[in-house]
Write a protein that holds these residues in place. Structure first.
Motif, PDB file in Angstrom:
ATOM      1  N   UNK A 169      33.768 -11.679   4.116  1.00 48.20           N
ATOM      2  CA  UNK A 169      34.771 -12.007   3.107  1.00 48.20           C
ATOM      3  C   UNK A 169      34.269 -11.645   1.715  1.00 48.20           C
ATOM      4  N   UNK A 170      32.994 -11.881   1.474  1.00 47.13           N
ATOM      5  CA  UNK A 170      32.410 -11.522   0.186  1.00 47.13           C
ATOM      6  C   UNK A 170      32.512 -10.036  -0.096  1.00 47.13           C
ATOM      7  N   UNK A 171      32.269  -9.211   0.913  1.00 48.28           N
ATOM      8  CA  UNK A 171      32.414  -7.760   0.742  1.00 48.28           C
ATOM      9  C   UNK A 171      33.869  -7.419   0.464  1.00 48.28           C
TER      10      UNK A 171
ATOM     11  N   UNK B   6      21.445  -2.783  10.171  1.00 41.96           N
ATOM     12  CA  UNK B   6      21.114  -1.551   9.456  1.00 41.96           C
ATOM     13  C   UNK B   6      22.278  -0.573   9.472  1.00 41.96           C
ATOM     14  N   UNK B   7      23.023  -0.585  10.558  1.00 43.08           N
ATOM     15  CA  UNK B   7      24.208   0.254  10.648  1.00 43.08           C
ATOM     16  C   UNK B   7      25.280  -0.207   9.659  1.00 43.08           C
ATOM     17  N   UNK B   8      25.408  -1.511   9.470  1.00 45.85           N
ATOM     18  CA  UNK B   8      26.358  -2.052   8.490  1.00 45.85           C
ATOM     19  C   UNK B   8      26.069  -1.495   7.104  1.00 45.85           C
ATOM     20  N   UNK B   9      24.820  -1.584   6.673  1.00 41.79           N
ATOM     21  CA  UNK B   9      24.444  -1.102   5.346  1.00 41.79           C
ATOM     22  C   UNK B   9      24.604   0.409   5.222  1.00 41.79           C
ATOM     23  N   UNK B  10      24.254   1.132   6.275  1.00 46.42           N
ATOM     24  CA  UNK B  10      24.365   2.587   6.254  1.00 46.42           C
ATOM     25  C   UNK B  10      25.810   3.036   6.112  1.00 46.42           C
ATOM     26  N   UNK B  11      26.715   2.395   6.852  1.00 44.60           N
ATOM     27  CA  UNK B  11      28.137   2.740   6.753  1.00 44.60           C
ATOM     28  C   UNK B  11      28.683   2.435   5.364  1.00 44.60           C
ATOM     29  N   UNK B  12      28.262   1.333   4.764  1.00 46.85           N
ATOM     30  CA  UNK B  12      28.726   1.017   3.411  1.00 46.85           C
ATOM     31  C   UNK B  12      28.253   2.087   2.430  1.00 46.85           C
ATOM     32  N   UNK B  13      26.975   2.476   2.527  1.00 46.68           N
ATOM     33  CA  UNK B  13      26.403   3.441   1.590  1.00 46.68           C
ATOM     34  C   UNK B  13      27.040   4.817   1.707  1.00 46.68           C
ATOM     35  N   UNK B  14      27.249   5.261   2.929  1.00 44.76           N
ATOM     36  CA  UNK B  14      27.762   6.622   3.151  1.00 44.76           C
ATOM     37  C   UNK B  14      29.279   6.675   3.233  1.00 44.76           C
ATOM     38  N   UNK B  15      29.911   5.532   3.502  1.00 40.80           N
ATOM     39  CA  UNK B  15      31.354   5.502   3.695  1.00 40.80           C
ATOM     40  C   UNK B  15      32.146   5.282   2.424  1.00 40.80           C
TER      41      UNK B  15
ATOM     42  N   UNK C  29      35.643  -4.922  -2.262  1.00 40.27           N
ATOM     43  CA  UNK C  29      36.144  -3.622  -1.816  1.00 40.27           C
ATOM     44  C   UNK C  29      36.652  -3.701  -0.386  1.00 40.27           C
ATOM     45  N   UNK C  30      37.921  -3.366  -0.198  1.00 45.91           N
ATOM     46  CA  UNK C  30      38.474  -3.338   1.157  1.00 45.91           C
ATOM     47  C   UNK C  30      37.862  -2.208   1.974  1.00 45.91           C
ATOM     48  N   UNK C  31      37.589  -1.088   1.309  1.00 40.97           N
ATOM     49  CA  UNK C  31      37.003   0.049   2.030  1.00 40.97           C
ATOM     50  C   UNK C  31      35.593  -0.293   2.492  1.00 40.97           C
ATOM     51  N   UNK C  32      34.802  -0.904   1.629  1.00 44.12           N
ATOM     52  CA  UNK C  32      33.440  -1.281   2.021  1.00 44.12           C
ATOM     53  C   UNK C  32      33.456  -2.319   3.127  1.00 44.12           C
ATOM     54  N   UNK C  33      34.424  -3.253   3.076  1.00 48.47           N
ATOM     55  CA  UNK C  33      34.535  -4.254   4.141  1.00 48.47           C
ATOM     56  C   UNK C  33      34.865  -3.586   5.469  1.00 48.47           C
ATOM     57  N   UNK C  34      35.776  -2.597   5.423  1.00 46.93           N
ATOM     58  CA  UNK C  34      36.117  -1.865   6.643  1.00 46.93           C
ATOM     59  C   UNK C  34      34.912  -1.073   7.149  1.00 46.93           C
ATOM     60  N   UNK C  35      34.168  -0.465   6.208  1.00 50.94           N
ATOM     61  CA  UNK C  35      32.970   0.280   6.597  1.00 50.94           C
ATOM     62  C   UNK C  35      31.932  -0.637   7.224  1.00 50.94           C
ATOM     63  N   UNK C  36      31.775  -1.829   6.666  1.00 53.46           N
ATOM     64  CA  UNK C  36      30.826  -2.792   7.217  1.00 53.46           C
ATOM     65  C   UNK C  36      31.228  -3.207   8.622  1.00 53.46           C
ATOM     66  N   UNK C  37      32.531  -3.452   8.821  1.00 56.26           N
ATOM     67  CA  UNK C  37      33.015  -3.850  10.144  1.00 56.26           C
ATOM     68  C   UNK C  37      32.781  -2.744  11.167  1.00 56.26           C
ATOM     69  N   UNK C  38      33.095  -1.514  10.788  1.00 56.96           N
ATOM     70  CA  UNK C  38      32.841  -0.385  11.686  1.00 56.96           C
ATOM     71  C   UNK C  38      31.343  -0.253  11.947  1.00 56.96           C
ATOM     72  N   UNK C  39      30.547  -0.458  10.907  1.00 54.94           N
ATOM     73  CA  UNK C  39      29.097  -0.351  11.056  1.00 54.94           C
ATOM     74  C   UNK C  39      28.539  -1.333  12.062  1.00 54.94           C
TER      75      UNK C  39
ATOM     76  N   UNK D  25      35.708  13.800   6.704  1.00 53.74           N
ATOM     77  CA  UNK D  25      34.357  14.301   6.999  1.00 53.74           C
ATOM     78  C   UNK D  25      33.286  13.277   6.640  1.00 53.74           C
ATOM     79  N   UNK D  26      33.407  12.691   5.457  1.00 52.11           N
ATOM     80  CA  UNK D  26      32.369  11.742   5.049  1.00 52.11           C
ATOM     81  C   UNK D  26      32.419  10.473   5.898  1.00 52.11           C
ATOM     82  N   UNK D  27      33.627  10.082   6.350  1.00 53.70           N
ATOM     83  CA  UNK D  27      33.742   8.922   7.229  1.00 53.70           C
ATOM     84  C   UNK D  27      33.040   9.180   8.564  1.00 53.70           C
ATOM     85  N   UNK D  28      33.246  10.371   9.117  1.00 55.41           N
ATOM     86  CA  UNK D  28      32.569  10.730  10.370  1.00 55.41           C
ATOM     87  C   UNK D  28      31.064  10.837  10.152  1.00 55.41           C
TER      88      UNK D  28
END
Length: 351
Positions: free
Chosen positions: A207-209, A249-258, A213-223, A267-270
Motif C-alpha cells: 500500500x505504501x508503494x 530481490x525480484x520485487x526491487x529489480x522490477x521496480x528499478x527497471x520497470x 506510484x501505481x506503476x511501481x506498485x504493479x511492478x512490485x507485485x509482478x516482481x 520492451x522495458x517491461x519485458x
C-alpha cells in the motif's frame, strides 16, 4: 485553515524538515520518494517487529544526520537518498546482536558508515549514469557482520550469525506447494525487503508503494510473482518461497527497471521481468559464494542484477534509459518523455 497552517509551519521548521527527510529515507528503500510512503513502511515494519521499527528510525536518523553534518547537498538529503541504507543496516543488525547497549552503539556506528559509503558509491557511479541503490547497505552489513567474528565484546552477543560452511548441492524436496504458500510468499516478498515477514506487513508495505506510484506498485507485485514462480521452476525449497526469500530481490529489480531507470514501454517491461528472473539466479549464485564466509546475501542480488542491466544501457538502443538525477516516479518519467534529449547526455532529459 489553522490546522493546515500549523502543519505547513511544522514542515518548514528544521525539526519538521528533518523528520520528512527521515520518512523519505525509509521510503527510498523501495526507491519511493514520498514521506507518507515511508510512514506506511515504518508501520509495516512495526507490525512485524516493534524492535525493528524502533531501530529502523534510529538507523535512518543516524545516517541522515551524519550526511547532514558532513555537508551532503540539501537536495540529496531532502530526497532521502542518505537515509535508506541506514534503515536497512540498523534492521539487519538487530538479528545478530543481543538487544543491549552494544547493539545500539554498533547500529549508530554502522548507520553513520553507510552514509559515507553511499557518498563514495554515488561519486564512483554517477559518471556512468548508474544509481548506487542499496549497495552501501550491502557493503556496510558485510563489513560489520564479518567483524563480529573478531570482536570479543560483541561475538558473545551473537544470536543468529550464519555459520560458515562449504556450499552443498540442493536436493529435491518432498514438500508440496499449497495455495497458502503462494499467498504468504507473495506478501512476504514485500516484507522481506525490509527484513520482515507477515501478510499484514506485506499488505501495508505494498500500500505504501501504491500511495506513491501505481506503476511501481504493479511492478512490485509482478516482481514478487516472478521471484516466486522462478524459484518454483528452479526447485527452491517451499519454505524459502513461502517466506518471501525468493521474491524480495525480484520485487526491487522490477521496480528499478520497470519505469524508473528505463522509460516504461513494452520492451522495458519485458526487460524488467527478465531482470527479476535473473535476480533469482544471482541469489542462488551469491548464496553459494558467500556460504564459506557465513555472510547473508541481503539485497546484493538486486544490486548486481540491476547494475548489469543499467551498465548495458548505452548498447541497448531499444530501451530509453533515465539518469538517476532525473528519475521520478514512472508516471513522472512518462509525462516528461516528450522533452527533447540532449545528444551529449543520452541518459538525461533535455531542456
Amino acid at each position: 485553515m489553522g490546522g493546515h497552517g500549523a502543519g505547513a509551519a511544522l514542515r518548514a521548521s528544521s525539526v519538521g524538515s528533518f523528520a520528512e527527510w527521515v520518512l523519505r529515507g525509509i521510503g527510498q528503500v523501495f526507491l519511493q520518494n514520498n514521506p507518507l510512503t515511508g510512514a506506511l513502511f515504518l508501520l509495516g515494519i512495526s507490525l512485524s517487529s516493534w524492535v525493528a521499527g524502533v531501530f529502523a528510525v534510529i538507523g535512518t536518523v543516524c545516517a541522515t544526520g551524519t550526511a547532514m553534518l558532513l555537508g551532503v547537498p540539501r537536495d540529496s538529503l531532502a530526497r532521502g537518498l542518505f537515509g535508506f541504507n541506514g534503515t536497512l543496516t540498523a534492521i539487519d543488525l538487530t538479528f545478530y546482536l543481543r538487544h543491549d547497549w552494544h547493539l545500539l552503539a554498533f547500529v549508530v556506528l554502522a548507520s553513520a558508515a553507510s552514509s559515507v559509503l553511499t557518498a563514495t558509491l554515488q561519486n564512483f557511479l554517477n559518471s556512468n549514469h548508474v544509481p548506487s541503490l542499496t549497495a552501501a547497505f550491502v557493503a556496510t552489513t558485510w563489513l560489520f557482520l564479518a567483524g563480529l567474528k573478531q570482536f570479543a565484546n560483541l561475538s558473545g552477543s551473537r544470536t543468529a550469525v550464519i555459520r560458515a560452511h562449504l556450499p552443498h548441492e540442493a536436493t529435491p524436496t518432498a514438500a508440496s506447494l499449497h495455495p497458502q504458500d503462494l499467498l504468504t510468499g507473495f506478501f512476504n516478498g514485500f516484507a522481506e525487503v525490509l527484513l520482515q515477514s507477515g501478510v499484514w506487513a506485506g499488505i501495508v508495505i505494498l500500500l505504501g508503494i501504491l500511495v506513491n506510484s501505481r506503476i511501481s506498485a504493479a511492478a512490485a507485485a509482478v516482481g514478487s510473482l516472478v521471484g516466486f514462480g522462478t524459484a518454483w521452476v528452479l526447485g527452491f525449497p517451499v519454505q524459502v518461497m513461502a517466506g518471501g526469500l525468493s521474491g524480495y530481490n525480484s520485487v526491487l529489480t522490477l521496480i528499478a527497471l520497470g519505469g524508473l531507470y528505463y522509460l516504461l514501454s513494452i520492451r522495458s517491461a519485458l526487460f524488467a521481468v527478465f531482470g527479476g528472473i535473473l535476480s533469482v539466479v544471482v541469489s542462488g549464485a551469491l548464496a553459494t559464494v558467500l556460504a564459506p564466509v557465513g555472510l547473508p546475501i541481503v539485497t546484493a542480488p538486486f544490486v548486481v542484477t540491476t547494475w548489469i542491466c543499467l551498465f548495458a544501457a548505452s548498447s541497448l538502443t531499444g530501451l530509453r534509459p533515465i539518469h538517476p538525477d532525473d528519475a521520478g516516479t514512472p508516471e513522472h518519467n512518462l509525462q516528461h518523455a516528450g522533452r527533447t534529449w540532449d545528444s551529449t547526455e543520452p541518459h538525461r532529459f533535455g531542456t
